[in-house]
Design an enzyme around this catalytic site. Structure first.
Site, PDB file in Angstrom:
ATOM      1  N   GLY A  40       0.833  -1.215   0.000  1.00 59.75           N
ATOM      2  CA  GLY A  40       0.000   0.000   0.000  1.00 59.75           C
ATOM      3  C   GLY A  40       0.855   1.248   0.000  1.00 59.75           C
ATOM      4  N   TYR A 192     -13.578  -3.998  10.637  1.00 62.76           N
ATOM      5  CA  TYR A 192     -12.267  -3.339  10.663  1.00 62.76           C
ATOM      6  C   TYR A 192     -11.569  -3.612  12.007  1.00 62.76           C
ATOM      7  CZ  TYR A 192      -8.704   0.305  10.340  1.00 62.76           C
ATOM      8  OH  TYR A 192      -7.507   0.981  10.313  1.00 62.76           O
TER       9      TYR A 192
HETATM   10  N1  LIG Z   1      -5.458   6.594   8.832  1.00 65.56           N
HETATM   11  C1  LIG Z   1      -5.619   6.239  10.112  1.00 65.56           C
HETATM   12  O1  LIG Z   1      -6.073   7.033  10.963  1.00 65.56           O
HETATM   13  C2  LIG Z   1      -5.231   4.865  10.567  1.00 65.56           C
HETATM   14  C3  LIG Z   1      -5.404   4.550  11.932  1.00 65.56           C
HETATM   15  C4  LIG Z   1      -5.045   3.280  12.359  1.00 65.56           C
HETATM   16  C5  LIG Z   1      -4.536   2.362  11.469  1.00 65.56           C
HETATM   17  N2  LIG Z   1      -4.405   2.698  10.136  1.00 65.56           N
HETATM   18  C6  LIG Z   1      -3.861   1.683   9.226  1.00 65.56           C
HETATM   19  O2  LIG Z   1      -2.828   2.269   8.463  1.00 65.56           O
HETATM   20  C7  LIG Z   1      -2.666   1.524   7.244  1.00 65.56           C
HETATM   21  C8  LIG Z   1      -2.529   2.480   6.065  1.00 65.56           C
HETATM   22  O3  LIG Z   1      -3.746   3.155   5.886  1.00 65.56           O
HETATM   23  P1  LIG Z   1      -3.846   4.697   5.456  1.00 65.56           P
HETATM   24  O4  LIG Z   1      -4.499   5.405   6.580  1.00 65.56           O
HETATM   25  O5  LIG Z   1      -2.557   5.178   4.951  1.00 65.56           O
HETATM   26  O6  LIG Z   1      -4.960   4.621   4.321  1.00 65.56           O
HETATM   27  P2  LIG Z   1      -4.849   4.774   2.722  1.00 65.56           P
HETATM   28  O7  LIG Z   1      -4.239   6.062   2.355  1.00 65.56           O
HETATM   29  O8  LIG Z   1      -6.220   4.469   2.249  1.00 65.56           O
HETATM   30  O9  LIG Z   1      -3.852   3.617   2.316  1.00 65.56           O
HETATM   31  C9  LIG Z   1      -4.237   2.277   2.271  1.00 65.56           C
HETATM   32  C10 LIG Z   1      -3.382   1.560   1.265  1.00 65.56           C
HETATM   33  O10 LIG Z   1      -3.788   0.188   1.216  1.00 65.56           O
HETATM   34  C11 LIG Z   1      -3.965  -0.155  -0.158  1.00 65.56           C
HETATM   35  N3  LIG Z   1      -4.889  -1.254  -0.380  1.00 65.56           N
HETATM   36  C12 LIG Z   1      -6.237  -1.275  -0.200  1.00 65.56           C
HETATM   37  N4  LIG Z   1      -6.743  -2.427  -0.637  1.00 65.56           N
HETATM   38  C13 LIG Z   1      -5.701  -3.177  -1.101  1.00 65.56           C
HETATM   39  C14 LIG Z   1      -5.568  -4.442  -1.700  1.00 65.56           C
HETATM   40  N5  LIG Z   1      -6.643  -5.213  -1.956  1.00 65.56           N
HETATM   41  N6  LIG Z   1      -4.341  -4.889  -2.053  1.00 65.56           N
HETATM   42  C15 LIG Z   1      -3.243  -4.115  -1.874  1.00 65.56           C
HETATM   43  N7  LIG Z   1      -3.302  -2.891  -1.322  1.00 65.56           N
HETATM   44  C16 LIG Z   1      -4.515  -2.418  -0.943  1.00 65.56           C
HETATM   45  C17 LIG Z   1      -4.509   1.112  -0.786  1.00 65.56           C
HETATM   46  O11 LIG Z   1      -4.417   1.044  -2.208  1.00 65.56           O
HETATM   47  P3  LIG Z   1      -5.415   1.944  -3.119  1.00 65.56           P
HETATM   48  O12 LIG Z   1      -4.903   3.348  -3.040  1.00 65.56           O
HETATM   49  O13 LIG Z   1      -5.269   1.320  -4.465  1.00 65.56           O
HETATM   50  O14 LIG Z   1      -6.780   1.799  -2.525  1.00 65.56           O
HETATM   51  C18 LIG Z   1      -3.559   2.132  -0.155  1.00 65.56           C
HETATM   52  O15 LIG Z   1      -2.338   2.142  -0.828  1.00 65.56           O
HETATM   53  C19 LIG Z   1      -3.875   0.588   7.162  1.00 65.56           C
HETATM   54  O16 LIG Z   1      -3.483  -0.713   7.554  1.00 65.56           O
HETATM   55  C20 LIG Z   1      -4.837   1.171   8.190  1.00 65.56           C
HETATM   56  O17 LIG Z   1      -5.700   0.189   8.723  1.00 65.56           O
HETATM   57  C21 LIG Z   1      -4.741   3.933   9.665  1.00 65.56           C
END
Ligand SMILES: NC(=O)c1ccc[n+]([C@@H]2O[C@H](COP(=O)([O-])OP(=O)(O)OC[C@H]3O[C@@H](n4cnc5c(N)ncnc54)[C@H](OP(=O)(O)O)[C@@H]3O)[C@@H](O)[C@H]2O)c1
Length: 311
Positions: A40, A192
């Site tokens: 990701g 989630y």
């Molecule tokens: N943001 C927060 O507040 C927060 C809090 C706690 C934990 N997290 C965790 O942090 C991590 C990163 O999330 P983020 O906040 O940076 O969100 P994000 O910007 O939406 O990034 C998520 C990434 O995962 C990729 N992804 C989604 N479905 C996928 C699949 N089927 N195969 C491969 N890659 C896939 C997305 O690709 P696409 O762009 O193609 O969709 C994107 O690159 C996640 O594990 C999330 O649960 C985030």
């Protein structure tokens, strides 16, 4: 008028306090010669993590599900860091075939793997099962990363000392592993939370199984980060103001992943849970070894792990 000024001043104060309380990775470790996979890597925390590791000289493999977004992220990282060793390999965690293809392609071009960062994650992708028969969000957030990691364990062992970093969430505290692969058993939010509990249980059990091999495994909560993860939620409507004021930027949200990937302090640390670059408190459920073992055997069955791939 006074009310508006008061609201603006309060928001600015909250923003400043948030900035001051965010953990930072102060390690200046150079990563030249290291090979790192970031799943990701095309957006949010993953992009910021890949960018910083490339800046430190690592060879970064951006594992993304969309060719266009993945290649665009790689070009942007190369342009911003001058590091030419940033590569895109397609990886869709909602398909076990895609995961196996990714590992094959990675192994055909790389002889070692120093750090695997299981960052990709999603919420609200729909409650239908994937072609592999798994609830979609559960596959992307846990079962897919489980298979990916196990297929990479041999190369991680060979490359030891090496590290696995698993991006979970504080929301693991509300999770359960009961009925996690039943369609419609839970709403998006609960699914989630369940997947994020699986992340911590998996990290802890993997750490136990790899003890003494030189491969360390840790999970983390990145904080509340302003990324596209919230596009799927009602929060999108309040996005610009609320997210900007109260949430971390992706660069700030990437600090704990970077810390666990590069810091010398973490050389021998395994089976722990971090937040803001410090050890944090995982829930009692996440510490439950019996539950972790149950999840492990359920995961082996659901991803159809071959006997020779088990650890
Ligand atoms: N943001 C927060 O507040 C927060 C809090 C706690 C934990 N997290 C965790 O942090 C991590 C990163 O999330 P983020 O906040 O940076 O969100 P994000 O910007 O939406 O990034 C998520 C990434 O995962 C990729 N992804 C989604 N479905 C996928 C699949 N089927 N195969 C491969 N890659 C896939 C997305 O690709 P696409 O762009 O193609 O969709 C994107 O690159 C996640 O594990 C999330 O649960 C985030």
């Amino acid at each position: 008028m006074w009310l508006l000024l008061w609201v603006a001043a309060t928001l600015i104060l909250i923003r400043m306090l948030n900035k001051l309380s965010n953990g930072r990775c102060y390690a200046d470790t150079v990563m030249s010669g290291k090979v790192v996979i970031v799943t990701g890597a095309n957006s949010g925390i993953g992009y910021a993590t890949a960018l910083e590791l490339a800046r430190r000289g690592a060879k970064v493999i951006a594992a993304c599900r969309d060719d266009e977004r993945g290649k665009a992220a790689v070009s942007s990282i190369i342009k911003r860091t001058g590091n030419q060793s940033v590569k895109y390999i397609h990886l869709d965690l909602s398909s076990f075939d895609s995961i196996r293809k990714f590992v094959k392609e990675f192994k055909s071009s790389e002889a070692k793997l120093d750090v695997l960062i299981n960052n990709a994650g999603a919420g609200g992708l729909g409650r239908k099962k994937t072609a592999d028969g798994i609830v979609r969000d559960m596959q992307v957030n846990h079962f897919g990363p489980f298979l990916l990691t196990l297929l990479l364990v041999p190369i991680l062992r060979k490359s030891a000392p090496s590290r696995v970093v698993i991006v979970s969430s504080i929301l693991h505290k509300f999770g359960t592993i009961a009925r996690i692969n039943e369609e419609n058993a839970y709403g998006y939010f609960q699914t989630y939370c369940n997947s994020k509990l699986c992340n911590v249980l998996f990290s802890n059990e993997l750490a136990r199984r790899l003890e003494g091999t030189g491969v360390v495994v840790n999970s983390l909560h990145p904080g509340q980060v302003n990324t596209s993860l919230y596009k799927a939620t009602a929060l999108e409507k309040l996005r610009s103001l609320v997210l900007y004021t109260f949430f971390k930027s992706p660069e700030e949200g990437a600090q704990t992943s970077i810390y666990l990937a590069v810091s010398d302090e973490c050389d021998l640390v395994s089976g722990r849970y971090f937040a803001d670059c410090e050890e944090g408190n995982m829930s009692a459920k996440a510490r439950d070894e019996g539950l972790a073992k149950r999840l492990w055997s359920m995961s082996e069955q659901l991803v159809k792990l071959r006997p020779e791939e088990a650890i």
